[in-house]
Design an enzyme around this catalytic site. Structure first.
Site, PDB file in Angstrom:
ATOM      1  N   ARG A 119       0.785  -1.235  -0.124  1.00 10.14           N
ATOM      2  CA  ARG A 119       0.219   0.150  -0.228  1.00 10.14           C
ATOM      3  C   ARG A 119       1.167   1.194   0.155  1.00 10.14           C
ATOM      4  O   ARG A 119       1.709   1.268   0.228  1.00 10.14           O
ATOM      5  CB  ARG A 119      -1.201   0.577   0.846  1.00 10.14           C
ATOM      6  N   GLU A 163      -5.004   6.846  -5.094  1.00  7.51           N
ATOM      7  CA  GLU A 163      -4.852   6.815  -6.135  1.00  7.51           C
ATOM      8  C   GLU A 163      -6.598   6.310  -7.193  1.00  7.51           C
ATOM      9  O   GLU A 163      -7.163   6.368  -6.352  1.00  7.51           O
ATOM     10  CB  GLU A 163      -4.566   5.096  -6.173  1.00  7.51           C
ATOM     11  N   HIS A 170      -0.709   0.514 -10.208  1.00  2.64           N
ATOM     12  CA  HIS A 170      -1.285  -0.084  -9.262  1.00  2.64           C
ATOM     13  C   HIS A 170      -2.306  -1.884  -9.899  1.00  2.64           C
ATOM     14  O   HIS A 170      -3.207  -2.046 -10.095  1.00  2.64           O
ATOM     15  CB  HIS A 170      -2.971  -0.137  -8.674  1.00  2.64           C
ATOM     16  N   ALA A 230       0.053  -4.676 -10.121  1.00  2.00           N
ATOM     17  CA  ALA A 230       0.642  -6.214  -9.548  1.00  2.00           C
ATOM     18  C   ALA A 230      -0.342  -7.399  -9.791  1.00  2.00           C
ATOM     19  O   ALA A 230      -0.343  -8.637 -10.142  1.00  2.00           O
ATOM     20  CB  ALA A 230       1.861  -6.073  -8.439  1.00  2.00           C
TER      21      ALA A 230
END
Length: 314
Positions: free
Chosen positions: A231, A260, A281, A283
């Site tokens: 995070r 985000e 973000h 992954a």
């Protein structure tokens, strides 16, 4: 049974017919604005969400609501206490993205150790074409074998990263999160000076917020790399930007930012930060991982209807 999926955009390329088949009526929206949420869930018995916020007021405005399904692991966007008080079950998805995230983490680790991006940029800029010999070796290349990999957060993701690290011949050290006493884990102040790579896989809590701050970065080797696929708030972003500019650490890669989607003023988006890789973000987002999300959500609903709900978080 009436169902609604409020923000399906991250799964839009998948077949959702197995979900749709569970309902008499099922509405799917790619996005839902805050002012639209109350109206869209008013008749629903099952609400499926990713990041849409369900506050106490919103939950209590839906008289038929029985089940909230999160197509994610995090539950901070749902008032789980309010749901429990109103006899509404909340279920999430779990461990669906382990392989995808581990793969992404090592893509970032390898990119940093091989200087993959600078070499690609050098070719695009014509530097190889102008080289005096057959190869270009302008940027250092470091082998993973023999390097020390520090891991903070040793759940499914941390264990997956450790397995791949060991396969590369890396030494594994496990860090101790603040406020915990874990046998075999090394306190942060002792861990950081030892590691060549630090990778984060812990949740964002009051204890881990800004865990990697200016002081922590100062403890790391100037040849070390920081990886964050957990995070954004775990790393103090201004401190990391300054540390990379000053050469306090050799490089970093992050798949997450504090806000985000990010604002252009985010300190890590400045153009002058060297050896920083940022991915959006993504992954977790392999096709296979997202298929597992759909499958787990179907399971969450069917087990709830059978009276034995799975992955209950409230």
């Amino acid at each position: 049974m009436n169902g609604v999926f409020l923000d399906s955009e991250s799964l839009a390329d998948l077949d959702l017919s197995s979900l749709q088949a569970l309902f008499d009526t099922f509405e799917i929206y790619e996005q839902t604005a805050p002012q639209q949420t109350e109206e869209r869930i008013r008749k629903a018995e099952v609400v499926i969400i990713n990041k849409v916020k369900l506050s106490r007021d919103i939950i209590e405005s839906a008289p038929h609501l029985k089940l909230i399904c999160l197509v994610a692991t995090g539950t901070d966007n749902v008032d789980c206490q309010a749901a429990r008080e109103n006899s509404i079950t909340v279920c999430n998805c779990q461990a669906y993205g382990t392989d995808s995230v581990v793969q992404h983490v090592f893509a970032m680790i390898l990119a940093l150790h091989t200087n993959l991006i600078p070499y690609t940029q050098a070719v695009n800029q014509g530097k190889w074409q102008q080289a005096s010999q057959f190869c270009l070796l302008d940027y250092p290349i470091v082998e993973l074998k023999g390097r020390t990999l520090g891991i903070i957060g040793y759940g499914n993701l941390g264990k997956g990263v450790a397995r791949i690290g060991e396969a590369f011949g890396m030494y594994i050290l496990l860090g101790q999160r603040p406020g915990t006493s874990q046998d075999g884990r090394i306190p942060l102040v002792e861990l950081l000076p030892q590691v060549d790579v630090l990778t984060l896989h812990c949740p964002l809590t009051d204890q881990t917020r800004n865990l990697i701050d200016r002081d922590a970065l100062q403890l790391m080797k100037p040849t070390s790399f920081l990886i964050n696929a957990a995070r954004g708030g775990i790393v103090e972003e201004t401190a990391l930007a300054d540390a990379l500019r000053a050469g306090i650490i050799a490089g970093a890669a992050t798949d997450v930012l504090t806000k985000e989607p990010p604002e252009s003023t985010n300190p890590l988006l400045a153009a002058d930060i060297p050896n920083l890789i940022i991915t959006p973000h993504c992954a977790w987002g392999s096709y296979q991982a997202r298929e597992r999300i759909v499958s787990q959500t179907v399971d969450n609903i069917t087990t709830f209807l059978a009276g034995n709900p799975a992955r209950v978080v409230n």
